[in-house]
Design an enzyme around this catalytic site. Structure first.
Site, short mmCIF file in Angstrom:
data_model
loop_
_atom_site.label_atom_id
_atom_site.label_comp_id
_atom_site.label_asym_id
_atom_site.label_seq_id
_atom_site.Cartn_x
_atom_site.Cartn_y
_atom_site.Cartn_z
N GLU A 78 3.64 0.93 10.33
CA GLU A 78 5.13 0.61 10.80
C GLU A 78 5.17 1.48 9.82
O GLU A 78 4.58 1.35 8.30
CB GLU A 78 4.85 -0.63 10.23
CG GLU A 78 6.95 -0.92 9.79
CD GLU A 78 6.73 -2.64 9.14
OE1 GLU A 78 6.37 -3.73 9.05
OE2 GLU A 78 8.00 -2.81 7.83
N THR A 100 11.79 -1.77 7.45
CA THR A 100 13.15 -1.30 6.90
C THR A 100 14.13 -0.85 7.73
O THR A 100 14.86 -0.05 6.93
CB THR A 100 12.16 -0.70 5.54
OG1 THR A 100 11.40 -0.66 4.75
CG2 THR A 100 13.43 -0.50 4.35
N LYS A 160 8.82 -12.21 10.21
CA LYS A 160 7.94 -11.57 9.17
C LYS A 160 8.36 -12.66 8.06
O LYS A 160 9.68 -12.54 7.32
CB LYS A 160 8.40 -10.04 9.11
CG LYS A 160 7.97 -9.20 7.58
CD LYS A 160 8.16 -8.36 7.47
CE LYS A 160 9.28 -7.68 7.25
NZ LYS A 160 9.29 -6.38 5.67
O1 LIG Z 1 10.62 -2.68 4.65
C1 LIG Z 1 10.22 -3.71 4.78
O2 LIG Z 1 10.44 -3.51 6.26
C2 LIG Z 1 8.81 -4.07 4.30
O3 LIG Z 1 8.27 -4.34 5.56
C3 LIG Z 1 8.98 -4.61 3.06
C4 LIG Z 1 7.83 -3.92 1.82
O4 LIG Z 1 6.92 -2.78 2.29
C5 LIG Z 1 6.25 -4.66 2.36
O5 LIG Z 1 6.52 -5.95 2.69
C6 LIG Z 1 4.86 -4.42 1.61
O6 LIG Z 1 4.28 -4.87 0.79
P1 LIG Z 1 3.05 -4.74 -0.20
O7 LIG Z 1 2.07 -4.71 0.74
O8 LIG Z 1 3.81 -5.51 -1.37
O9 LIG Z 1 3.84 -3.30 -0.32
#
Ligand SMILES: O=C(O)C(=O)C[C@H](O)[C@H](O)COP(=O)(O)O
Length: 206
Positions: free
Chosen positions: A44, A70, A130
């Site tokens: 992603e 995001t 998610k």
């Molecule tokens: O905005 C989105 O669509 C996301 O998926 C949010 C974050 O980027 C992930 O939650 C990654 O989290 P970490 O593995 O803690 O870096």
């Protein structure tokens, strides 16, 4: 373009989705290539990465599933689909994104934290949700949700790493999202280290 069902199945088979938030398109592409070289099958790329659509285009034809993360609105979702993204992820649940993704037969994985959001997202046709940010929850949360709602498939994201990944999968998560562990490794040690780390992740999958 793979049909929606096949994309969902590939996400379920892959079990690990790399969430790549590059400082620029070049970095995002390098981390993605390193993750795919290590064996990851689902990536992603987040829209916080400047010019991320260029990365989707460069990755056309990749063996890995390439999705957009995001994604904050339906306009961005459409932009991602036009540039080749195969699934859409957002930190929140937005019915307008769900409508757009359903229109184009594309999986939408929205971020949810509450039972109400999960039931709503599922009613709007989202088949994998998610749990975000998962670091605000314990793995046992999945079982608690799946008691009354056994059909809700949860992919925790946020704070997942090689040490706690299996706690979540063993607790019933259908997949996990892993972001900064890969990005940090790339920034400190480079591409080869990311491929190596991905291999370690994959070897730990039970
Ligand atoms: O905005 C989105 O669509 C996301 O998926 C949010 C974050 O980027 C992930 O939650 C990654 O989290 P970490 O593995 O803690 O870096």
């Amino acid at each position: 373009m793979l049909p929606k069902m096949e994309i969902y199945q590939k996400l379920l088979d892959s079990k690990i989705v790399a969430v790549i938030r590059g400082k620029d398109a070049e970095e995002a592409l390098s981390i993605t290539e390193a993750a795919v070289a290590g064996g990851l099958e689902a990536i992603e790329l987040t829209y916080t990465t400047p010019n991320v659509a260029r990365v989707f285009e460069k990755l056309a034809g990749s063996n890995a599933l390439i999705g957009a993360g995001t994604v904050l609105d339906a306009e961005t979702a459409r932009h991602a689909l036009l540039h080749g993204a195969q699934f859409i992820v957002s930190p929140h649940f937005d019915p307008a994104i769900a409508i757009l993704c359903n229109r184009y037969n594309t999986p939408y994985l929205p971020g949810c934290m509450t039972i109400k959001e999960m039931v709503q997202a599922s009613e709007w046709g989202c088949d994998i949700l998610k749990l975000f940010p998962a670091n605000g929850f314990k793995p046992s949360f999945i079982g608690s949700v799946n008691g009354p709602l056994p059909n809700i498939r949860i992919m925790p994201t946020g704070g997942i790493n090689i040490n706690n990944m299996n706690d979540w999968l063993d607790a019933g998560a259908v997949a996990v999202g892993i972001g900064s562990d890969l990005t940090k490794t790339y920034r400190v040690s480079g591409e080869e280290a990311v491929s190596q780390l991905v291999k370690e992740y994959l070897s730990k999958l039970t």
